[in-house]
Design a protein around this motif. Sequence first.
Motif, mmCIF file in Angstrom:
data_model
loop_
_atom_site.group_PDB
_atom_site.id
_atom_site.type_symbol
_atom_site.label_atom_id
_atom_site.label_comp_id
_atom_site.label_asym_id
_atom_site.label_seq_id
_atom_site.Cartn_x
_atom_site.Cartn_y
_atom_site.Cartn_z
ATOM 1 N N ALA A 184 0.573 -1.343 0.295
ATOM 2 C CA ALA A 184 -0.023 -0.011 -0.053
ATOM 3 C C ALA A 184 0.782 0.871 0.061
ATOM 4 N N LEU A 185 2.094 1.143 -0.281
ATOM 5 C CA LEU A 185 3.121 1.957 0.284
ATOM 6 C C LEU A 185 3.609 2.471 -0.924
ATOM 7 N N THR A 186 3.010 3.532 -1.639
ATOM 8 C CA THR A 186 3.560 4.308 -2.220
ATOM 9 C C THR A 186 3.274 5.694 -2.177
ATOM 10 N N LEU A 187 4.135 7.075 -3.305
ATOM 11 C CA LEU A 187 4.183 7.691 -3.136
ATOM 12 C C LEU A 187 3.084 8.934 -3.310
ATOM 13 N N ARG A 188 2.219 8.199 -3.851
ATOM 14 C CA ARG A 188 0.686 9.025 -4.513
ATOM 15 C C ARG A 188 0.115 9.120 -3.314
ATOM 16 N N ARG A 189 -0.075 7.758 -2.813
ATOM 17 C CA ARG A 189 -0.832 7.613 -1.441
ATOM 18 C C ARG A 189 -0.488 8.094 -0.338
ATOM 19 N N LEU A 190 0.735 8.471 0.034
ATOM 20 C CA LEU A 190 1.882 9.403 1.243
ATOM 21 C C LEU A 190 0.992 10.204 1.075
ATOM 22 N N GLY A 191 1.523 11.245 -0.199
ATOM 23 C CA GLY A 191 1.143 12.161 -0.855
ATOM 24 C C GLY A 191 -0.853 12.906 -0.301
ATOM 25 N N ALA A 192 -1.217 12.104 -0.970
ATOM 26 C CA ALA A 192 -2.793 11.375 -0.139
ATOM 27 C C ALA A 192 -2.731 11.650 1.372
ATOM 28 N N ASP A 193 -2.830 10.677 1.848
ATOM 29 C CA ASP A 193 -2.484 10.712 3.236
ATOM 30 C C ASP A 193 -2.522 12.138 3.816
ATOM 31 N N LEU A 194 -1.171 12.720 3.839
ATOM 32 C CA LEU A 194 -0.500 14.351 3.900
ATOM 33 C C LEU A 194 -1.604 15.197 3.356
ATOM 34 N N GLY A 195 -2.216 15.337 2.137
ATOM 35 C CA GLY A 195 -2.722 16.349 2.059
ATOM 36 C C GLY A 195 -2.305 17.041 1.162
ATOM 37 N N ALA A 196 -1.025 16.664 0.476
ATOM 38 C CA ALA A 196 -0.166 17.418 -0.473
ATOM 39 C C ALA A 196 -0.253 16.654 -1.668
ATOM 40 N N ASN A 197 0.645 16.636 -2.344
ATOM 41 C CA ASN A 197 1.026 17.080 -3.921
ATOM 42 C C ASN A 197 1.615 15.785 -3.886
ATOM 43 N N HIS A 198 2.347 14.574 -4.649
ATOM 44 C CA HIS A 198 2.841 13.150 -3.885
ATOM 45 C C HIS A 198 4.405 13.895 -4.507
ATOM 46 N N THR A 199 4.567 14.682 -4.905
ATOM 47 C CA THR A 199 6.424 14.868 -5.584
ATOM 48 C C THR A 199 6.338 16.344 -4.082
ATOM 49 N N ALA A 200 5.888 17.196 -3.603
ATOM 50 C CA ALA A 200 5.351 17.776 -1.997
ATOM 51 C C ALA A 200 6.874 16.144 -1.449
ATOM 52 N N VAL A 201 6.393 15.605 -1.052
ATOM 53 C CA VAL A 201 7.785 14.567 -0.437
ATOM 54 C C VAL A 201 8.637 14.473 -1.303
ATOM 55 N N LEU A 202 8.611 14.215 -2.292
ATOM 56 C CA LEU A 202 10.405 14.428 -2.835
ATOM 57 C C LEU A 202 11.051 15.446 -2.809
ATOM 58 N N ARG A 203 10.813 16.782 -1.756
ATOM 59 C CA ARG A 203 11.415 17.684 -1.221
ATOM 60 C C ARG A 203 12.013 16.965 0.001
ATOM 61 N N HIS A 204 11.382 16.741 0.535
ATOM 62 C CA HIS A 204 12.067 15.945 2.021
ATOM 63 C C HIS A 204 12.707 14.723 1.845
ATOM 64 N N PHE A 205 12.426 13.324 0.611
ATOM 65 C CA PHE A 205 13.126 12.599 0.436
ATOM 66 C C PHE A 205 13.121 12.169 -1.409
ATOM 67 N N SER A 206 14.067 11.817 -1.242
ATOM 68 C CA SER A 206 15.299 11.495 -2.611
ATOM 69 C C SER A 206 13.694 10.738 -3.361
#
Length: 238
Positions: free
Chosen positions: A44-66
């Motif tokens: 279940a762990l994907t960047l898109r799922r992370l973004g959705a649960d965080l209320g952000a575009n998944h690309t925002a996660v990539l500002r903190h992790f490569s």
Amino acid sequence: MTQSGTEAAPKAKPRRGRPPSTSLNQTLILDTALAIVESEGPDALTLRRLGADLGANHTAVLRHFSGKDEILLGLAERLIQEAMDGFVPAESWRQTLESLARRVRAACLAHPQVAVLVATRVSRRGAEFHGADVVIGALREAGFADRDAARYYRSLVDTAMALSAYEAAFAALDSQSQEGDRMAWRREYLAVSPAQYPNLAAVAPFLAEADADDQFETTLALILDAVAARAITLRPAT
């Protein structure tokens, strides 16, 4: 109306529910990743799922992790941090290694889905370095030279993680599968033919007694007995 006679601009309404992407940080992202894996499993762990649960575009996660792989390394570090939290080396090298192995096991069993996902990874971060320093220090205390201490460190850590991940994989199974495997020791193994499997039949009544705690402690003792035996050969003759 304001004192100048113009209307005041309406105040912006705060967002409800999900946090704004500007509030993202590594800790929040790892907390969310951990929750996803524990509740729904590693797939279940994907960047898109992370973004959705965080209320952000998944690309925002990539500002903190490569990428996702760095997030997995962060989760691996979380397990080690939990194992190392409050740890103090014991008076003897063997007690230190026993205590640390039990702590690693406890952390893996507390987060079995995460343990299965990251047990083979090298987090290359502070908690892992701390754990490595403790284990290597114990081995040097036992009398091993640096080269052997390095070799035995790798073997001990890999074995401890393999044991813990194996047990975590069982804990991650559904309850029906777990019960079926437990009952096999009391049912199918007790029913084997003594004529066809004489050795197995002789010990079958005792197999169910070897529960997970017994298996872990027995294996840990066997490994540390071997380490102690090798350490004895290094001591000067008196």
